[in-house]
Design an enzyme around this catalytic site. Structure first.
Site, PDB file in Angstrom:
ATOM      1  N   TYR B 154       0.831  -1.234   0.107  1.00  0.00           N
ATOM      2  CA  TYR B 154       0.096  -0.114   0.335  1.00  0.00           C
ATOM      3  C   TYR B 154       0.875   1.240  -0.070  1.00  0.00           C
ATOM      4  O   TYR B 154      -0.082   1.981  -1.513  1.00  0.00           O
ATOM      5  CB  TYR B 154      -0.953   0.162   1.633  1.00  0.00           C
ATOM      6  CG  TYR B 154      -1.422   1.173   1.231  1.00  0.00           C
ATOM      7  CD1 TYR B 154      -2.890   1.455   0.782  1.00  0.00           C
ATOM      8  CD2 TYR B 154      -1.124   2.003   2.575  1.00  0.00           C
ATOM      9  CE1 TYR B 154      -3.780   2.556   0.924  1.00  0.00           C
ATOM     10  CE2 TYR B 154      -2.163   2.530   3.048  1.00  0.00           C
ATOM     11  CZ  TYR B 154      -3.319   3.234   2.484  1.00  0.00           C
ATOM     12  OH  TYR B 154      -4.137   4.800   2.351  1.00  0.00           O
ATOM     13  N   LYS B 158       1.065   3.893  -3.053  1.00  0.00           N
ATOM     14  CA  LYS B 158       0.688   5.260  -3.299  1.00  0.00           C
ATOM     15  C   LYS B 158       1.536   6.386  -2.992  1.00  0.00           C
ATOM     16  O   LYS B 158       1.511   7.567  -3.465  1.00  0.00           O
ATOM     17  CB  LYS B 158       0.084   4.940  -1.226  1.00  0.00           C
ATOM     18  CG  LYS B 158      -1.199   5.331  -0.832  1.00  0.00           C
ATOM     19  CD  LYS B 158      -2.352   6.215  -1.741  1.00  0.00           C
ATOM     20  CE  LYS B 158      -4.037   5.763  -1.183  1.00  0.00           C
ATOM     21  NZ  LYS B 158      -5.019   6.755  -2.381  1.00  0.00           N
TER      22      LYS B 158
HETATM   23  N1  LIG Z   1      -8.485   6.562   6.303  1.00  0.00           N
HETATM   24  C1  LIG Z   1      -7.069   6.995   6.560  1.00  0.00           C
HETATM   25  O1  LIG Z   1      -6.338   6.589   7.393  1.00  0.00           O
HETATM   26  C2  LIG Z   1      -6.254   7.254   5.399  1.00  0.00           C
HETATM   27  C3  LIG Z   1      -4.971   7.830   6.049  1.00  0.00           C
HETATM   28  C4  LIG Z   1      -4.365   7.609   4.643  1.00  0.00           C
HETATM   29  C5  LIG Z   1      -4.620   8.059   3.194  1.00  0.00           C
HETATM   30  N2  LIG Z   1      -6.360   7.401   3.707  1.00  0.00           N
HETATM   31  C6  LIG Z   1      -7.037   7.231   1.725  1.00  0.00           C
HETATM   32  O2  LIG Z   1      -7.812   8.079   2.005  1.00  0.00           O
HETATM   33  C7  LIG Z   1      -8.772   8.069   0.562  1.00  0.00           C
HETATM   34  C8  LIG Z   1     -10.042   7.065   1.457  1.00  0.00           C
HETATM   35  O3  LIG Z   1     -10.223   6.449   2.054  1.00  0.00           O
HETATM   36  P1  LIG Z   1     -11.168   6.616   3.261  1.00  0.00           P
HETATM   37  O4  LIG Z   1     -10.517   6.521   4.584  1.00  0.00           O
HETATM   38  O5  LIG Z   1     -12.001   7.033   2.987  1.00  0.00           O
HETATM   39  O6  LIG Z   1     -11.525   4.973   3.637  1.00  0.00           O
HETATM   40  P2  LIG Z   1     -12.712   4.084   2.816  1.00  0.00           P
HETATM   41  O7  LIG Z   1     -13.957   5.231   3.356  1.00  0.00           O
HETATM   42  O8  LIG Z   1     -12.941   2.773   2.956  1.00  0.00           O
HETATM   43  O9  LIG Z   1     -12.477   4.556   1.349  1.00  0.00           O
HETATM   44  C9  LIG Z   1     -11.849   3.657   0.654  1.00  0.00           C
HETATM   45  C10 LIG Z   1     -12.701   3.324  -1.088  1.00  0.00           C
HETATM   46  O10 LIG Z   1     -12.097   3.266  -2.204  1.00  0.00           O
HETATM   47  C11 LIG Z   1     -13.119   3.018  -2.781  1.00  0.00           C
HETATM   48  N3  LIG Z   1     -12.381   1.801  -3.944  1.00  0.00           N
HETATM   49  C12 LIG Z   1     -11.762   0.881  -3.267  1.00  0.00           C
HETATM   50  N4  LIG Z   1     -11.319  -0.329  -4.744  1.00  0.00           N
HETATM   51  C13 LIG Z   1     -12.021   0.249  -5.975  1.00  0.00           C
HETATM   52  C14 LIG Z   1     -11.676   0.669  -6.727  1.00  0.00           C
HETATM   53  N5  LIG Z   1     -11.641  -0.502  -7.593  1.00  0.00           N
HETATM   54  N6  LIG Z   1     -12.954   1.742  -7.946  1.00  0.00           N
HETATM   55  C15 LIG Z   1     -13.598   2.533  -7.326  1.00  0.00           C
HETATM   56  N7  LIG Z   1     -13.042   2.442  -5.972  1.00  0.00           N
HETATM   57  C16 LIG Z   1     -12.176   1.930  -5.428  1.00  0.00           C
HETATM   58  C17 LIG Z   1     -13.673   1.653  -1.625  1.00  0.00           C
HETATM   59  O11 LIG Z   1     -14.907   1.923  -2.714  1.00  0.00           O
HETATM   60  P3  LIG Z   1     -16.126   0.381  -2.360  1.00  0.00           P
HETATM   61  O12 LIG Z   1     -16.962   1.712  -1.171  1.00  0.00           O
HETATM   62  O13 LIG Z   1     -16.943   0.014  -3.259  1.00  0.00           O
HETATM   63  O14 LIG Z   1     -15.435  -0.661  -1.259  1.00  0.00           O
HETATM   64  C18 LIG Z   1     -14.213   2.790  -1.131  1.00  0.00           C
HETATM   65  O15 LIG Z   1     -15.247   4.264  -1.683  1.00  0.00           O
HETATM   66  C19 LIG Z   1      -8.068   6.571   0.025  1.00  0.00           C
HETATM   67  O16 LIG Z   1      -7.243   6.772  -1.166  1.00  0.00           O
HETATM   68  C20 LIG Z   1      -7.091   5.619   1.629  1.00  0.00           C
HETATM   69  O17 LIG Z   1      -5.830   5.424   0.508  1.00  0.00           O
HETATM   70  C21 LIG Z   1      -6.792   7.728   4.225  1.00  0.00           C
END
Ligand SMILES: NC(=O)c1ccc[n+]([C@@H]2O[C@H](COP(=O)([O-])OP(=O)(O)OC[C@H]3O[C@@H](n4cnc5c(N)ncnc54)[C@H](OP(=O)(O)O)[C@@H]3O)[C@@H](O)[C@H]2O)c1
Ligand SMILES: Cc1cc2nc3c(=O)[nH]c(=O)nc-3n(C[C@H](O)[C@H](O)[C@H](O)COP(=O)(O)OP(=O)(O)OC[C@H]3O[C@@H](n4cnc5c(N)ncnc54)[C@H](O)[C@@H]3O)c2cc1C
Lengths: 454, 248
Positions: B154, B158
């Protein structure tokens, strides 16, 4: 696979407190995934945890947290029909729709409840005598069954399941969304009349005289005895006409700044002296016998919400609420008997509420039934509290009344069966909807609601 | 300003959409689960009287990306802001034992993200005018700043995406298109649910406010929560000989 997290959970009364394996659902697909990967474990949906006892607790099994199932799916401003997911709170509905001239058809004493919880408890408000319960205003429900299948229940289709889900304490399935009809209001103010009543006779006089007011409720001093039995303040209210000004200016229309109960968290705060002082102060606050004024919806409907997490003030032993209803009786025998039992019991009833319910029968496990309901909070004093409650259970059941399961943490099976004679019919519908008995709670286990049929 | 959100069911993306809807912007919500995206769009319509459309989108279906961007631009009359929000952490251990799992993590976080950004860049460069320039905001992570045994599939995907955005930023400058990299620390979403840490976890709403503010101010790289900039500065300064012995 759903991520599960073990956390400490308790009801609003802080008793009992358990360790529960939780899944936090952000979408209906998360819930379906959780069902698919439950691995034989029982499940229970939980909203905002405002049920007092163990209705929203499941000791071994998976608790499905629904606070993020919070989408509003549609609103028709011509008719007031609102479609929303189960985790949307009444607080959100009021915040969004009051400025548009709409208000929930029924509200409890706190706005921090989810609509899923409101339906599963089939909640009542100060307007029960004219408006019935929450489910009286719901036209359909989307229910996720233990098979993973989603059914839409309404008055025609799966109507028995619809009835069993209203007041069904989460045991028929997971409520995904519902359509509820909001009422129109002309202003965010409430016209309120409060009357000091010296005893039960005066309470019923005031309540009769106010029967054309949509909202009515009494505050009752559970410590008053003898000729003063039932002393308190009766309050009637109605939504005010357009342009009504509230006395304190626009500030009263928005939620007050929160105080926090955390600051006052202690096992010693509530004792005989403070309980007496509190009840006396509340009564004296109103100097004149009869007051009319305009207030905002927040102080009128949700006065306790001004103190965030006020339940912490009861310390970590927690507290009980005993809420019951007894059928109408011109002489109010069971009511007098219960109130005398309470005031003579050396327990510490703190906050008391009394209200006359309307004529409607709601069926299933819904609590309201014609008569008068009383709710009192008691700090947990162990056996002293519990033995009082079982004496009250007998009086209430003998009179054909019942206690509110949503507020309960200790009722026994036999008393329950006497109070809810409809329970077996409810269980047949429940068992048909969930034959494997997936949906369970500590309450359902205690009361025998989800046992294998015997 | 029409806003396109890719991975609209992410909790952070939902909060970003709510920010823009409250400000009166038009939204196009692209997500793998189009039904869920439609429920999110419905919510924005009721709460904020917003114009919001939902559409199906899979980050791994690269070939479909240009058409999706075109459809979004068509529906909204252009794209001013595009948020690349989707992501997948995967399970590090599973990725180590099953390369298909690792590939999925790489394809979602790097290849798929790059694929949509290329389609966006082409579209925005072609449609840039005096008063329409465009912003591409990619959501990356502080975990991409240094490789660690606990999440390097991951992290590297990223991290690669962060580097890609850096390059794209320079390339798009002459078109007036701005590219922002949002490097997030812990945010309270399904990705961190159950995480036991003493490090503060931000709410999705706070992260969304920081991201939209960053876009308004044309930030190049945004760290949120902000202390992560210093934490990562310190972590990057640890010599590799020492760092490889730390079990982080
Ligand atoms: N939460 C943290 O602590 C954190 C920290 C650093 C960075 N981020 C980044 O923030 C962003 C948002 O994540 P989040 O924290 O809000 O978590 P989240 O709610 O789990 O969101 C992840 C999203 O990615 C989508 N996804 C995964 N595979 C996909 C695919 N093949 N095609 C289209 N969509 C896909 C998922 O869709 P489904 O709903 O269909 O599963 C989900 O909506 C991500 O890029 C993550 O890496 C998060
Ligand atoms: C200060 C205060 C005042 C109150 N005043 C009143 C009042 O005036 N009238 C009244 O009737 N009640 C009143 N209540 C009780 C309250 O309305 C109910 O307990 C209500 O159910 C709480 O909703 P919740 O979202 O917190 O649900 P929880 O407490 O989390 O759960 C309650 C029940 O609903 C079920 N449930 C929750 N969500 C779902 C779902 N999505 N699908 C299926 N089942 C679900 C749970 O399994 C559980 O059985 C009051 C409570 C408090 C704390």
């Amino acid at each position: 696979m759903s991520t599960t997290v073990t956390q400490q959970l308790e009801g609003w009364g802080r008793y009992p407190r358990i360790s529960a394996e939780c899944v936090r659902a952000g979408s209906r697909r998360d819930l379906q995934d959780a069902i698919a990967s439950r691995d034989g474990k029982p499940m229970l949906a939980r909203g905002m945890g405002r049920a007092y006892g163990d209705a929203a607790l499941l000791s071994s099994g998976i608790t499905l947290l629904t606070e993020r199932l919070d989408r509003i799916l549609g609103f028709d401003a011509d008719t007031g029909w609102l479609r929303c997911e189960a985790g949307v709170s009444i607080a959100e509905i009021v915040r969004i729709f009051l400025p548009r001239g709409f208000f929930p058809p029924v509200v409890p004493g706190t706005r921090f409840v989810s609509v899923g919880g409101a339906l599963a408890s089939d909640i009542h408000g100060k307007n029960h005598h004219v408006a019935g319960t929450w489910s009286s205003h719901v036209r359909n429900v989307e229910l996720l069954k233990s098979t993973g299948e989603i059914v839409v229940c309404d008055a025609d289709h799966e109507s028995e399941l619809f009835r069993a889900t209203a007041g069904g304490q989460g045991l028929t399935g997971i409520i995904l969304s519902m359509e509820i009809r909001l009422i129109r209001v002309e202003s965010p103010a409430v016209e309120m009349e409060s009357i000091r009543v010296r005893n039960l006779e005066e309470f019923f006089e005031a309540s009769d005289a106010a029967s054309d007011w949509p909202y009515s409720v009494g505050w009752i001093n559970g410590l008053a005895k003898g000729n003063s039995l039932g002393r308190g303040i009766f309050m009637a209210g109605r939504h005010a006409p357009a342009g009504t000004r509230v006395k304190k200016g626009p500030l009263a229309l928005i939620p007050r700044r929160f105080l926090s109960g955390r600051l006052l968290q202690s096992n010693l705060l509530l004792n005989g002296l403070t309980a007496r002082m509190f009840n006396a102060a509340y009564y004296r606050k109103q100097l004149r016998r009869n007051i009319r004024r305009n207030v905002g919806v927040y102080p009128y409907f949700f006065p306790l919400d001004a103190v965030h997490r006020w339940n912490l003030m009861y310390g970590n032993r927690g507290f009980f609420q005993y809420q019951y209803v007894v059928p109408p009786d011109p002489e109010h025998r069971a009511l007098r008997q219960t109130l005398s039992e309470i005031s003579n019991s050396r327990t510490l009833p703190v906050l008391g509420v009394i209200k006359e319910f309307g004529p409607e029968q709601h069926g299933g496990l819904s609590f309201p039934t014609p008569g008068v309901t009383v709710a009192l909070d008691f700090p947990n004093q162990g056996d002293r509290s519990l033995s009082l409650f079982s004496r009250l259970d007998d009086i209430v059941a003998d009179a054909g009344g019942r206690v509110y399961l949503t507020k309960d943490a200790r009722l026994g099976r036999d008393a329950f069966r006497r109070m809810y004679p409809d329970w077996e019919r409810w269980k047949v519908v429940r068992d048909a909807a969930d034959p494997d008995g997936v949906f369970q709670s500590d309450l359902s286990r205690r009361l025998g609601l989800t046992d294998a049929v015997d | 300003m029409p806003v396109l959100i890719l991975g609209a069911t992410s909790r952070i993306a939902q909060a970003i959409a709510a920010e823009y809807a409250a400000a009166g912007e038009t939204l196009y919500l692209a997500a793998r689960d189009a039904d869920e995206a439609e429920r999110i769009a419905a919510d924005l319509r009721v709460r904020h009287s917003a114009t919001a459309t939902a559409a199906a989108f899979d980050a791994r279906d690269f070939d479909s990306h240009p058409a999706l961007i075109a459809a979004a631009a068509e529906a909204m009359g252009g794209i001013d802001i595009a948020i690349v929000a989707f992501g997948e952490t995967g399970e590090q251990k599973e990725s180590e034992s099953d390369f298909r799992k690792a590939l999925s993590v790489i394809e979602v976080n790097y290849t798929g993200a790059v694929s949509v950004c290329e389609a966006l860049a082409a579209h925005m460069a072609a449609h840039a005018t005096e008063n329409r320039s465009g912003v591409i905001a990619g959501i990356s992570t502080v975990a991409g700043d240094r490789g660690r045994p606990s999440n390097y599939f991951y992290g590297s995907a990223k991290g690669g995406f962060s580097l890609y955005l850096q390059g794209l930023r320079g390339r798009m400058r002459r078109h007036g298109v701005h590219v922002m990299t949002a490097k997030l620390g812990f945010v309270d979403t399904p990705m961190t649910y159950g995480l036991k840490t003493r490090i503060p976890i931000a709410s999705p709403e706070a992260a969304a406010r920081a991201i939209t503010r960053g876009i308004r101010r044309r930030k190049d790289t945004l760290y949120y929560p902000r202390f992560w900039r210093f934490v990562m500065f310190a972590i990057k300064a640890i010599p590799e000989r020492l760092f490889k012995r730390l079990s982080v």
